[in-house]
Design a protein around this motif. Structure first.
Motif, mmCIF file in Angstrom:
data_model
loop_
_atom_site.group_PDB
_atom_site.id
_atom_site.type_symbol
_atom_site.label_atom_id
_atom_site.label_comp_id
_atom_site.label_asym_id
_atom_site.label_seq_id
_atom_site.Cartn_x
_atom_site.Cartn_y
_atom_site.Cartn_z
ATOM 1 N N GLY A 64 -9.102 -3.960 -7.372
ATOM 2 C CA GLY A 64 -8.838 -2.642 -7.926
ATOM 3 C C GLY A 64 -7.395 -2.275 -7.608
ATOM 4 O O GLY A 64 -7.003 -2.283 -6.445
ATOM 5 N N LEU A 65 -6.611 -1.988 -8.629
ATOM 6 C CA LEU A 65 -5.202 -1.645 -8.466
ATOM 7 C C LEU A 65 -4.999 -0.243 -9.018
ATOM 8 O O LEU A 65 -5.490 0.082 -10.105
ATOM 9 N N ARG A 66 -4.296 0.578 -8.265
ATOM 10 C CA ARG A 66 -4.062 1.955 -8.712
ATOM 11 C C ARG A 66 -2.576 2.261 -8.696
ATOM 12 O O ARG A 66 -1.871 1.903 -7.751
ATOM 13 N N PHE A 67 -2.118 2.912 -9.760
ATOM 14 C CA PHE A 67 -0.755 3.408 -9.841
ATOM 15 C C PHE A 67 -0.759 4.875 -9.437
ATOM 16 O O PHE A 67 -1.696 5.611 -9.743
ATOM 17 N N GLU A 68 0.288 5.298 -8.747
ATOM 18 C CA GLU A 68 0.334 6.655 -8.194
ATOM 19 C C GLU A 68 0.143 7.725 -9.272
ATOM 20 O O GLU A 68 -0.507 8.740 -9.030
ATOM 21 N N HIS A 69 0.673 7.503 -10.453
ATOM 22 C CA HIS A 69 0.605 8.516 -11.505
ATOM 23 C C HIS A 69 -0.724 8.499 -12.268
ATOM 24 O O HIS A 69 -0.936 9.344 -13.135
ATOM 25 N N GLU A 70 -1.612 7.563 -11.955
ATOM 26 C CA GLU A 70 -2.901 7.476 -12.646
ATOM 27 C C GLU A 70 -4.028 7.968 -11.736
ATOM 28 O O GLU A 70 -4.002 7.727 -10.531
ATOM 29 N N LYS A 71 -5.025 8.604 -12.325
ATOM 30 C CA LYS A 71 -6.153 9.117 -11.547
ATOM 31 C C LYS A 71 -7.162 8.037 -11.213
ATOM 32 O O LYS A 71 -7.859 8.126 -10.211
ATOM 33 N N HIS A 72 -7.274 7.037 -12.068
ATOM 34 C CA HIS A 72 -8.325 6.032 -11.921
ATOM 35 C C HIS A 72 -7.767 4.672 -11.494
ATOM 36 O O HIS A 72 -6.639 4.315 -11.828
ATOM 37 N N THR A 73 -8.596 3.934 -10.790
ATOM 38 C CA THR A 73 -8.262 2.582 -10.361
ATOM 39 C C THR A 73 -8.511 1.617 -11.512
ATOM 40 O O THR A 73 -9.539 1.703 -12.193
ATOM 41 N N ARG A 74 -7.594 0.695 -11.718
ATOM 42 C CA ARG A 74 -7.758 -0.337 -12.753
ATOM 43 C C ARG A 74 -8.527 -1.513 -12.158
ATOM 44 O O ARG A 74 -8.179 -2.001 -11.087
ATOM 45 N N LEU A 75 -9.526 -1.973 -12.862
ATOM 46 C CA LEU A 75 -10.286 -3.159 -12.461
ATOM 47 C C LEU A 75 -9.557 -4.385 -12.987
ATOM 48 O O LEU A 75 -9.254 -4.474 -14.177
ATOM 49 N N LEU A 76 -9.252 -5.326 -12.086
ATOM 50 C CA LEU A 76 -8.625 -6.579 -12.495
ATOM 51 C C LEU A 76 -9.608 -7.717 -12.278
ATOM 52 O O LEU A 76 -10.208 -7.839 -11.204
ATOM 53 N N TYR A 88 7.790 1.363 -9.070
ATOM 54 C CA TYR A 88 6.584 1.897 -9.699
ATOM 55 C C TYR A 88 5.501 1.878 -8.630
ATOM 56 O O TYR A 88 4.936 0.829 -8.334
ATOM 57 N N ARG A 89 5.256 3.013 -8.013
ATOM 58 C CA ARG A 89 4.391 3.072 -6.829
ATOM 59 C C ARG A 89 2.947 2.707 -7.184
ATOM 60 O O ARG A 89 2.374 3.250 -8.131
ATOM 61 N N HIS A 90 2.398 1.788 -6.383
ATOM 62 C CA HIS A 90 1.050 1.283 -6.626
ATOM 63 C C HIS A 90 0.414 0.863 -5.303
ATOM 64 O O HIS A 90 1.087 0.721 -4.300
ATOM 65 N N ARG A 91 -0.897 0.664 -5.338
ATOM 66 C CA ARG A 91 -1.626 0.220 -4.155
ATOM 67 C C ARG A 91 -2.834 -0.615 -4.582
ATOM 68 O O ARG A 91 -3.346 -0.474 -5.687
ATOM 69 N N VAL A 92 -3.265 -1.486 -3.682
ATOM 70 C CA VAL A 92 -4.477 -2.277 -3.905
ATOM 71 C C VAL A 92 -5.614 -1.495 -3.252
ATOM 72 O O VAL A 92 -5.658 -1.337 -2.034
ATOM 73 N N GLU A 93 -6.515 -0.967 -4.061
ATOM 74 C CA GLU A 93 -7.637 -0.169 -3.555
ATOM 75 C C GLU A 93 -8.696 -1.053 -2.890
ATOM 76 O O GLU A 93 -9.305 -0.646 -1.912
ATOM 77 N N TRP A 94 -8.915 -2.245 -3.457
ATOM 78 C CA TRP A 94 -9.902 -3.172 -2.892
ATOM 79 C C TRP A 94 -9.699 -4.555 -3.497
ATOM 80 O O TRP A 94 -9.094 -4.697 -4.554
ATOM 81 N N THR A 95 -10.163 -5.561 -2.780
ATOM 82 C CA THR A 95 -10.300 -6.908 -3.336
ATOM 83 C C THR A 95 -11.720 -7.362 -3.026
ATOM 84 O O THR A 95 -12.345 -6.875 -2.081
ATOM 85 N N ALA A 96 -12.216 -8.288 -3.819
ATOM 86 C CA ALA A 96 -13.600 -8.729 -3.692
ATOM 87 C C ALA A 96 -13.872 -9.306 -2.302
ATOM 88 O O ALA A 96 -13.165 -10.217 -1.869
ATOM 89 N N PRO A 97 -14.871 -8.779 -1.607
ATOM 90 C CA PRO A 97 -15.219 -9.350 -0.302
ATOM 91 C C PRO A 97 -16.048 -10.622 -0.480
ATOM 92 O O PRO A 97 -16.779 -10.759 -1.451
ATOM 93 N N GLY A 98 -15.882 -11.552 0.440
ATOM 94 C CA GLY A 98 -16.724 -12.750 0.442
ATOM 95 C C GLY A 98 -16.319 -13.830 -0.534
ATOM 96 O O GLY A 98 -16.956 -14.878 -0.588
ATOM 97 N N THR A 99 -15.301 -13.579 -1.334
ATOM 98 C CA THR A 99 -14.822 -14.584 -2.280
ATOM 99 C C THR A 99 -13.300 -14.461 -2.371
ATOM 100 O O THR A 99 -12.775 -13.349 -2.300
#
Length: 116
Positions: A64-76, A88-99
């Motif tokens: 899940g990747l989120r850009f600061e100016h967006e409300k929702h997390t993008r699923l990759l 372009y400010r961004h963050r990794v909200e999550w990565t798949a656990p266990g894989t």
């Protein structure tokens, strides 16, 4: 040692360890990395704000990747790619656990290193 295949060998999937970053290529104005995540994410409140652009493609896993100016997390998912301009400010909200979540990241200078 630089892997000869970006999908193998992969490091053990341990969410308590840091992401694994292997530099595959570095030339003036461009750097290519393989990043392997196993459940890691950006620290709370942390936003990447990089001086260079970054083009990413997700090769395996999910994130899940989120850009600061967006409300929702993008699923990759595998095959998804994005171009992230410099600062372009961004963050990794999550990565798949266990894989393994395998990223190919191409960092590039915001100025053209090649003459016209």
């Amino acid at each position: 040692m630089v892997p000869l295949n970006v999908l193998s060998p992969l490091p053990p999937c341990e969410p308590t360890s840091a992401e694994r970053v292997d530099e595959l290529l570095s030339r003036p104005g461009v750097r290519i990395e393989r990043i392997v995540s196993s459940g890691q994410c950006s620290p709370p409140g942390y936003w990447y704000d990089q001086a260079e652009g970054e083009w990413i493609v997700l090769l395996s896993g999910a994130a899940g990747l989120r850009f600061e100016h967006e409300k929702h997390t993008r699923l990759l998912e595998p095959g998804d790619c994005l171009d992230i301009p410099a600062h372009y400010r961004h963050r990794v909200e999550w990565t798949a656990p266990g894989t393994p979540t395998v990223w190919l990241a191409v960092f590039y200078s915001s100025t053209n290193p090649w003459p016209d």
